[in-house]
Design an enzyme around this catalytic site. Sequence first.
Site, PDB file in Angstrom:
ATOM      1  CG  LEU A  45      -2.009   1.047   1.324  1.00 58.51           C
ATOM      2  CD1 LEU A  45      -3.049   0.844   0.222  1.00 58.51           C
ATOM      3  CD2 LEU A  45      -2.678   0.993   2.696  1.00 58.51           C
ATOM      4  CB  SER A 111       2.543  -4.620   3.026  1.00 56.00           C
ATOM      5  OG  SER A 111       1.595  -4.045   3.887  1.00 56.00           O
ATOM      6  CD  GLN A 112      -3.273  -3.060  -0.847  1.00 54.05           C
ATOM      7  OE1 GLN A 112      -4.008  -2.475  -0.068  1.00 54.05           O
ATOM      8  NE2 GLN A 112      -2.947  -2.525  -2.032  1.00 54.05           N
ATOM      9  CG  ASP A 228       4.383  -5.012  10.835  1.00 51.30           C
ATOM     10  OD1 ASP A 228       5.062  -5.327   9.831  1.00 51.30           O
ATOM     11  OD2 ASP A 228       3.343  -4.317  10.750  1.00 51.30           O
ATOM     12  CG  HIS A 283       4.444  -2.455   7.818  1.00 55.89           C
ATOM     13  ND1 HIS A 283       4.125  -3.794   7.722  1.00 55.89           N
ATOM     14  CD2 HIS A 283       3.926  -1.866   6.709  1.00 55.89           C
ATOM     15  CE1 HIS A 283       3.434  -4.008   6.622  1.00 55.89           C
ATOM     16  NE2 HIS A 283       3.305  -2.858   5.989  1.00 55.89           N
TER      17      HIS A 283
END
Length: 302
Positions: A45, A111-112, A228, A283
């Site tokens: 993202l 991630s996404q 994270d 993250h």
Amino acid sequence: MLGLRGPRLPSAGILLLLPFLLLPSHAAPAPHRASYKPVIVVHGLFDSSYSFRHLLEYINETHPGTVVTVLDLFDGRESLRPLWEQVQGFREAVAPIMAKAPQGVHLICYSQGGLVCRALLSVMDEHNVDSFISLSSPQMGQYGDTDYLKWLFPTSMRSNLYRICYSPWGQEFSICNYWHDPHHDDLYLNASSFLALINGERDHPNATAWRKNFLRVGYLVLIGGPDDGVITPWQSSFFGFYDANETVLEMEEQLVYLRDSFGLKTLLARGAIVRCPMAGIAHTAWHSNRTLYETCIEPWLS
């Protein structure tokens, strides 16, 4: 006869050299250079390909000659597009790379992007992914008040975001496609147009085919950690998630595992799931941490 002049070897010297002169031409081959499978990287993202410059550098150092493609699609705000739209775009981008790599490819998805890649493994009938490396990805969904969430929905908190995300309008945002409210499971199952489908939590005509496709993967490498700060709960990176009391249940306690709805149980039984937890990594640092790369990613880039 031409009058070439030069030093003459004694006859004894010639005799000593004869065994080497008579060796076949292939007796001393040139050094062999290892050939590595191509690597495809999918961002998360609000990311872009630039975010992965360190990861690219690490791969080039440890696996020289590897063809690495950091896909430059749905960058920045475009990453908010519905995930099925993104899956289609990434599918068109990865298909030619796979076609040119009969020995297989590696997917590193952050991630996404890890959810995008999992959907790709489900919908691509002939994918040849040797290892799918899921880098801090909310594989069982997201349920947390993060900075991203506050920026997108400044007047909403996680406790009431279901009112937006589980509406047709909300499902037009990528983050709502994997919003997983453990207190409104019925709404999630009925409204989720993405996560509930790739998890096999809701019946659909392609469920059997998608499970078969997903099981084509060689290894599923799951990476995440307690520091994270974005993925909530962080165990979602390992297919763990909250129950209705917000107690985290690990992957083996999840219904999608117990029912083997999309293949997790089968993969674990054949030793194809690798979990690599790492503490102390925020993250945004997963793709730039050298220790993480050497510990959790490099060993799988065959």
